[in-house]
Design a protein around this motif. Sequence first.
Motif, PDB file in Angstrom:
ATOM      1  N   GLY A   1       0.779  -1.246   0.000  1.00 31.59           N
ATOM      2  CA  GLY A   1       0.000   0.000   0.000  1.00 31.59           C
ATOM      3  C   GLY A   1       0.801   1.281   0.000  1.00 31.59           C
TER       4      GLY A   1
ATOM      5  N   PRO B   1       2.682   4.132  -2.022  1.00 29.83           N
ATOM      6  CA  PRO B   1       2.620   4.602  -3.404  1.00 29.83           C
ATOM      7  C   PRO B   1       3.984   4.540  -4.106  1.00 29.83           C
TER       8      PRO B   1
ATOM      9  N   LEU C   1      -1.195  -1.606 -13.498  1.00 33.59           N
ATOM     10  CA  LEU C   1      -0.857  -1.497 -12.071  1.00 33.59           C
ATOM     11  C   LEU C   1      -1.479  -2.671 -11.327  1.00 33.59           C
ATOM     12  N   ASP C   2      -0.661  -3.361 -10.536  1.00 34.87           N
ATOM     13  CA  ASP C   2      -1.185  -4.407  -9.648  1.00 34.87           C
ATOM     14  C   ASP C   2      -1.409  -3.751  -8.290  1.00 34.87           C
ATOM     15  N   LEU C   3      -2.637  -3.358  -8.033  1.00 36.11           N
ATOM     16  CA  LEU C   3      -2.972  -2.618  -6.808  1.00 36.11           C
ATOM     17  C   LEU C   3      -3.660  -3.511  -5.773  1.00 36.11           C
TER      18      LEU C   3
ATOM     19  N   SER D   1      -3.371  -1.972  -2.558  1.00 38.57           N
ATOM     20  CA  SER D   1      -3.342  -0.502  -2.535  1.00 38.57           C
ATOM     21  C   SER D   1      -4.687   0.187  -2.698  1.00 38.57           C
ATOM     22  N   HIS D   2      -5.766  -0.460  -2.275  1.00 38.43           N
ATOM     23  CA  HIS D   2      -7.077   0.191  -2.286  1.00 38.43           C
ATOM     24  C   HIS D   2      -6.995   1.450  -1.434  1.00 38.43           C
TER      25      HIS D   2
ATOM     26  N   THR E   1      -4.841   3.952  -1.626  1.00 38.23           N
ATOM     27  CA  THR E   1      -3.546   4.654  -1.671  1.00 38.23           C
ATOM     28  C   THR E   1      -3.634   5.758  -2.718  1.00 38.23           C
TER      29      THR E   1
ATOM     30  N   LEU F   1      -4.218   5.766  -6.947  1.00 37.43           N
ATOM     31  CA  LEU F   1      -3.171   5.261  -7.852  1.00 37.43           C
ATOM     32  C   LEU F   1      -3.769   4.723  -9.146  1.00 37.43           C
ATOM     33  N   SER F   2      -4.960   4.141  -9.044  1.00 40.60           N
ATOM     34  CA  SER F   2      -5.576   3.505 -10.214  1.00 40.60           C
ATOM     35  C   SER F   2      -5.766   4.476 -11.371  1.00 40.60           C
TER      36      SER F   2
ATOM     37  N   SER G   1      -5.819  -0.935 -14.147  1.00 40.18           N
ATOM     38  CA  SER G   1      -5.433  -1.135 -12.755  1.00 40.18           C
ATOM     39  C   SER G   1      -6.169  -2.340 -12.194  1.00 40.18           C
TER      40      SER G   1
ATOM     41  N   PHE H   1      -7.075  -5.084  -9.114  1.00 34.98           N
ATOM     42  CA  PHE H   1      -7.240  -5.213  -7.666  1.00 34.98           C
ATOM     43  C   PHE H   1      -7.647  -6.642  -7.321  1.00 34.98           C
TER      44      PHE H   1
END
Length: 371
Positions: free
Chosen positions: A142, A144, A163-165, A168-169, A171, A178-179, A185, A187
Amino acid sequence: MPSNQSNVATARVSVSDKYRPVYADDLLTMQQTLERPLSGTSDVVTEYESKLAQWFDARHAIAVSSGGAALSVAIYAAGVGPGDDVLLTPSCPLCTIYPIIAAGANPIFVDTRTHGFGADPASIKARMTPRTRAIIDIPMWGYPTEVDELRTLTHELGIKLILDLAHSHGTTLHDRPLSQYGDLSCFSTHERKPLATGEGGFILTDDDALAQRSRDYSRFGNLNGKDFGLNYKLAALPAALGGSRLASLAGQIEKRSENAAYFLSKLDHSKVREKKIINGGVPNYYFLNLELHFADNRAFIDYLDEAGIPSDIKRYGCKALYEFPALTQYRNECPNAEALLAGMTTIPVHPDITLAELDYMAERINQYGAP
Ligand SMILES: *Cc1c(COP(=O)(O)O)cnc(C)c1O
């Protein structure tokens, strides 16, 4: 043991790194959903996608059956085919690389920056080939990464930014999720992730064509016999759960940040500090990251483990992916990524962690190596 350590008054505490909140609305949500269509084409899923798009301020959300599925779909939507190259950093979980291999593409490791897990632009330029179609950047735990710079660079290079988030929900960078910086992106909503539906995932994009390709591919090409696809749809029950649990995500992140700030206010050890947060960035504190400067950092992590303080580094045996037997053929030296993983640990700060546990964790760290 040195006298200081045997004088510790506090008993050993077993700190849990698993967040198992009670969501008051779950049962009612499930009950109401059971009266509606339950497949992945149900309106229940469409409603969940609208909520996701709104929460993350994205033009499109496509719900899928897992974070791994989200990556497979994004890789396909980005136009990656057999024999193409996909760049990624080696400091991520195995979950991120297997979908690249499954697509018949070649994973090419690029190094991270020295201070964090974002892909290093110099390494990207050096390891690009005419077959490179995309890069996957993976902000770990998480924190950035420099996704703004990556967006500019990838657009110059004519490759897609995925992006592999999964961690990072919520963030943000420069006040934006970030998405918003990724072409696609991805999740996960696996049980352990900040938004949890048991299994599940989703893709966010602002690009109409990429959204359509993602949607078609995850639904057997809509069975029209023209477009190829597989079945990666998310079922209605987990979608309903995600939709109702989304309401508590912002509060959860706030609590995590408070816990992290409290812990850091108690932390006092010359060889331990929080990992650098890049300018303009705000972590969601999925896990607090500590930078370690001991001669033997693994010994410190073992000490914490024995004290009942778990680390993701130990739990998953985190190391550069090319060190795993299944991936040695992709070895491509990434000294920064190796140094980052060898020089850190994670601390749970989820909302169920108590102040007493935060005090305990800080106290045990502060005592380490005391004469
Ligand atoms: C959990 C995770 C995934 C995979 O998500 P699943 O929902 O378990 O398939 C991918 N990437 C990262 C970084 C993850 O942490």
